[in-house]
Scaffold this active site. Sequence first.
Site, PDB file in Angstrom:
ATOM      1  N   SER A  26       0.825  -1.205   0.000  1.00 44.57           N
ATOM      2  CA  SER A  26       0.000   0.000   0.000  1.00 44.57           C
ATOM      3  C   SER A  26       0.866   1.265   0.000  1.00 44.57           C
ATOM      4  CB  SER A  26      -0.884   0.006   1.247  1.00 44.57           C
ATOM      5  OG  SER A  26      -1.610   1.201   1.310  1.00 44.57           O
ATOM      6  N   LEU A  78      -1.736  10.084   4.249  1.00 51.08           N
ATOM      7  CA  LEU A  78      -2.966   9.476   3.716  1.00 51.08           C
ATOM      8  C   LEU A  78      -3.632  10.289   2.612  1.00 51.08           C
ATOM      9  CD1 LEU A  78      -4.659   8.187   7.020  1.00 51.08           C
ATOM     10  CD2 LEU A  78      -3.093   6.959   5.524  1.00 51.08           C
ATOM     11  N   ASN A 104      -6.644  -1.005   1.156  1.00 52.25           N
ATOM     12  CA  ASN A 104      -6.116  -0.505   2.415  1.00 52.25           C
ATOM     13  C   ASN A 104      -7.066   0.564   2.958  1.00 52.25           C
ATOM     14  OD1 ASN A 104      -4.348   1.521   4.050  1.00 52.25           O
ATOM     15  ND2 ASN A 104      -3.118  -0.334   3.966  1.00 52.25           N
ATOM     16  N   ASN A 132      -5.595  -0.466   8.032  1.00 51.83           N
ATOM     17  CA  ASN A 132      -4.366   0.289   8.286  1.00 51.83           C
ATOM     18  C   ASN A 132      -4.453   0.948   9.651  1.00 51.83           C
ATOM     19  OD1 ASN A 132      -2.150   1.940   8.249  1.00 51.83           O
ATOM     20  ND2 ASN A 132      -2.668   3.003   6.352  1.00 51.83           N
ATOM     21  N   CYS A 135      -0.569   3.629  10.541  1.00 53.68           N
ATOM     22  CA  CYS A 135       0.075   4.730   9.831  1.00 53.68           C
ATOM     23  C   CYS A 135       0.697   5.670  10.851  1.00 53.68           C
ATOM     24  CB  CYS A 135      -0.929   5.486   8.969  1.00 53.68           C
ATOM     25  SG  CYS A 135      -0.180   6.904   8.157  1.00 53.68           S
ATOM     26  N   GLY A 248       8.586  -5.045   4.024  1.00 54.77           N
ATOM     27  CA  GLY A 248       9.546  -4.192   4.693  1.00 54.77           C
ATOM     28  C   GLY A 248      10.896  -4.338   4.008  1.00 54.77           C
ATOM     29  N   GLY A 249      11.197  -3.400   3.131  1.00 63.17           N
ATOM     30  CA  GLY A 249      12.526  -3.340   2.531  1.00 63.17           C
ATOM     31  C   GLY A 249      12.903  -4.509   1.656  1.00 63.17           C
ATOM     32  N   THR A 271       8.949   0.139  -1.040  1.00 62.82           N
ATOM     33  CA  THR A 271       9.759   1.262  -1.508  1.00 62.82           C
ATOM     34  C   THR A 271      10.466   0.959  -2.828  1.00 62.82           C
ATOM     35  OG1 THR A 271      10.041   1.875   0.796  1.00 62.82           O
ATOM     36  CG2 THR A 271      11.540   2.898  -0.757  1.00 62.82           C
TER      37      THR A 271
END
Lengths: 312, 263
Positions: A26, A78, A104, A132, A135, A248-249, A271
């Site tokens: 997301s 958001l 999401n 979610n 955040c 995560g990464g 990312t």
Amino acid sequence: MGTAEGVDLRVEIAGIPLKNPFLACSGTFGNGREMSELVDLEALGGLMTKAVTLEPCAGNPPPRLWETRWGMLNSIGLENKGLERFLSEDLPWLSGFDLPVWVNVAGFSVREYVEVASAVSRSGLAAAVELNISCPNVERGGAHFSRHPGETAGLVARVREVVDIPLFVKLPPLTVGMGEMARAVAEAGADGLSLVNTIPAMAVDVERACPRLGNVTGGLSGPALHPVAVHAVWEASGSVDLPVIGMGGVWSCSDAVELFMAGAGAVAVGTLNLVEPRAVPRLVEELRGFMSANGYLTVTEMVGLLRRKGWR
Amino acid sequence: MPPLLFKTTLLERRDYGCASELVFRVPPGFQPHPGQFLHILCDGEGRLLRRPFSVFGHNGRSASVLVREVGGGSAWLRRRMPGDELDVLGPLGRGFDLDGEEEEALLIAGGAGVAPLVYLGQRLRERGVRATLFWGMESGKEYGTLPERLGEEIDLRLATTDGSRGKRGTVLDLLPCGSSGAGFRYYACGPRPMLLSLASRLAPGGLSSLQVSVEERMACGLGACRGCAVPVADPPGAYRAACREGPVFGGEELDWERLRVST
């Protein structure tokens, strides 16, 4: 990929069949439209939409981004056009693809979460809801829940009542205790966990003596987050019997395999999408090669492998 | 045109003082509009994100960007040598509107903000629009021989902070006396304070003849992540993504007061 023939990348998570185990996280893929100019959406195992709130949300003041070594801070806040336009413009468009969609859902109150999740479920166009509650960039509805397992469970239970599709809950890495939080969410009726959201983080411009982000604080993502995500998946999957989507990464195939082995049934790329729009198709091919080279025929053979080998 | 994602070879690096022009091959069909940018991977040392650079030049089979060192990413890019590979995404964003009633264009650049305006100037002249490039910099040697080169192709006026070349002062001191928009179209790119000064000089009546290219930190470059938010006037409180709805905005589109506060 002749050597990789016979490798089966299909997985099923909370009853949802995926053609491969890579989703897009997301917030890192919009609602698919912009990215579709560069990548075949049907190459993804699944897509997790940008957070949807009841009303349109302008987002946080800029700057919203800051790059750190091996990481990225964001405080988008958001920004989205609200439930009504999401349901009329984005979700129908996305449903034209052979692509399971996790919507999401974010909110600024329990009522808003319930209303948005209910409408998404009723639309019949989403594969799952991803709640979610983590955040780091909004006052309420964000980090607040992640510190209170009881309140989180209450929210999940309320949303559970109005949602007829699988309900995932996205948790932050820093919570009271991953096991305790995972159990609270599971008992409240969640069908799966998304692990993890960004870590609350901050950077300072020392020349100007001011925060790097307009919102002062933000969330850390990227490779710096990866081992934290592996740990969260490990802790949660040891505490509850719920499917976990690890995120995560993830930057390489072996990052994804780490998450599988720690207990994730699928992984999501975040990312990296911002840097390499065609990351998922590349990772799919790399995973095929890895599995072939290491003698795995299905992804499921890798999921939770550490515990099956006796690690505790 | 839809953006392309391609790996290419650096053909030439031309150093101009604090900046370098990087010239590289582009794929068939690559047709950037003035003001659009290229998102270039600046790998290594824990850097993750691409860096945006306006198109500086384009001649069919090659294109170029002007790289000024402002941090680790641009420093890395500036050290590339001919033959090195570049990973490029683009062209991206909304460029300058080349149409306008006014027959004379004033191109106003601060520092490396000259890049999109040079390419714009070429396209405007091809359309028969008279264009003058006003360029402000710290000192006369800052950009090496680039002023000489640009002076051969466009009517160029320089201002330097230290007075070592051209007029002493800022680029705004070069503009025709009392010009407040009438009769000219203004295209600008440069540091935020320069854009703010220009806008307040043209406001309110002249803002409709102003287009600015804004610089923002960006992540995806495609409008998906909403990281490069620019405050706009309508609706109040809203933001637009510099990478997709910009980087070029009309003077009347922007919320100059919020831009001032965030500077």
